[in-house]
Design an enzyme around this catalytic site. Structure first.
Site, short mmCIF file in Angstrom:
data_model
loop_
_atom_site.label_atom_id
_atom_site.label_comp_id
_atom_site.label_asym_id
_atom_site.label_seq_id
_atom_site.Cartn_x
_atom_site.Cartn_y
_atom_site.Cartn_z
N ARG A 57 24.29 -24.25 -9.34
CA ARG A 57 23.35 -24.85 -10.16
C ARG A 57 23.67 -26.38 -10.24
O ARG A 57 24.57 -26.79 -11.03
CB ARG A 57 22.88 -24.50 -11.47
CG ARG A 57 21.60 -25.15 -12.27
CD ARG A 57 20.39 -25.13 -11.17
NE ARG A 57 19.20 -25.46 -11.96
CZ ARG A 57 18.88 -26.56 -12.36
NH1 ARG A 57 19.54 -27.51 -11.92
NH2 ARG A 57 17.61 -26.62 -13.16
N GLU A 65 9.90 -25.75 -8.15
CA GLU A 65 10.19 -24.21 -7.84
C GLU A 65 9.68 -23.96 -6.39
O GLU A 65 8.57 -24.36 -6.10
CB GLU A 65 9.49 -23.31 -9.03
CG GLU A 65 10.11 -23.56 -10.37
CD GLU A 65 11.62 -23.08 -10.43
OE1 GLU A 65 12.10 -22.23 -9.89
OE2 GLU A 65 12.44 -23.95 -11.14
N ARG A 110 25.15 -19.00 -13.73
CA ARG A 110 25.23 -19.91 -12.77
C ARG A 110 26.27 -21.11 -13.11
O ARG A 110 26.55 -21.22 -14.09
CB ARG A 110 23.76 -20.74 -12.29
CG ARG A 110 22.82 -19.56 -11.85
CD ARG A 110 21.59 -20.31 -11.65
NE ARG A 110 20.84 -20.95 -12.89
CZ ARG A 110 19.65 -21.51 -12.71
NH1 ARG A 110 19.25 -21.57 -11.78
NH2 ARG A 110 19.44 -22.24 -13.93
#
Length: 269
Positions: A57, A65, A110
């Protein structure tokens, strides 16, 4: 004497030119970074590598998104995804370099990283910064991942000043909408929302809410972005005034209000 004066004049001109551009940042040497091969690009702020099972990330940014979930599929999500894909898979030939901050993992497991790549001329670039400069992501800061925060503030401001990406429509009157006219078709889209501000509240979490007259809509600002961008801006001055707010429309599923998660004062008129 003339030589000294000429040298001073040149330095003054260079300083003037430099003041109108983003200041160069001394990024780390490649040798100090962790080299990885990119497996795939998931969206504008998430990638996967052959080295790690966990996704990577990108620190300090929040890209639109690509799929609807807790947040809607966002306008410019495809452009954001394609930008990262082009830089890492094509231009950098899947080669990238990772730099970590104080906290290496987020709440989803992440890996948090600053992602660097070499462009076609061999210059080392920080992808997190580049995507902000293109207006294809927004800042998202946390105290334990803030090493390049000042760089990201300048990059986002650059995107606004040059009307890049999400700011392409900044001067477009066709996206102006009154809060009472907001509907589900606006969710995920870039809009100017016009309203009279009923109240400005600061929640215990440090989250500011600028609430519209009919409480249909609010413009929210997280504490981290407030401290990074709004140091000379008093949000409470908006109370009782007509105002417009720029950004991507979301729905707060807890309150069923439309919202824009704000980042900077130039998103308010």
């Amino acid at each position: 004497m003339k030589k000294i004066f000429s040298l001073l004049l040149i330095l003054l001109l260079l300083t003037t030119i430099h003041s109108n551009t983003i200041e160069p940042i001394l990024f780390p040497d490649v040798e100090s970074l962790e080299q990885v091969k990119i497996r795939s690009v998931i969206d504008g702020d998430t990638i996967s590598t052959f080295k790690y099972d966990n996704n990577i990330r990108l620190i300090g940014i929040d890209a639109p998104e690509t799929k609807s979930g807790s947040k809607p599929m966002g306008e410019y999500s495809y452009e954001s995804y394609q930008f990262v894909k082009n830089k890492l898979l094509k231009e950098a030939n899947r080669n990238a370099y990772l730099e970590f901050d104080e906290n290496m993992y987020d709440n989803y497991g992440r890996i948090l990283a600053y992602v660097y790549y070499e462009d076609e001329e061999g210059y080392l670039l920080l992808l997190n910064e580049e995507i902000l400069k293109e207006g294809l992501a927004r800042p998202l800061f946390y105290e334990d991942t803030s090493k390049w925060q000042d760089v990201f503030v300048e990059a986002y401001t650059y995107a606004y000043e040059n009307r890049r990406g999400i700011f392409e429509k900044y001067d477009d009157d066709n996206i102006l909408i009154d809060e009472t006219e907001l509907s589900k078709k606006d969710v995920g889209k870039i809009r100017w929302v016009k309203t009279k501000v009923k109240d400005v509240k600061l929640e215990k979490s440090g989250f500011y809410k600028i609430i519209s007259e009919n409480e249909i809509f609010y413009y929210g600002v997280r504490r981290q972005e407030f401290e990074a961008f709004f140091d000379e801006y008093n949000l409470y001055d908006l109370k009782g005034k007509e105002a417009m707010f720029y950004g991507e429309i979301w729905i707060d599923h807890q309150t069923n209000q439309y919202e824009i998660l704000g980042r900077a004062p130039f998103e308010i008129k």
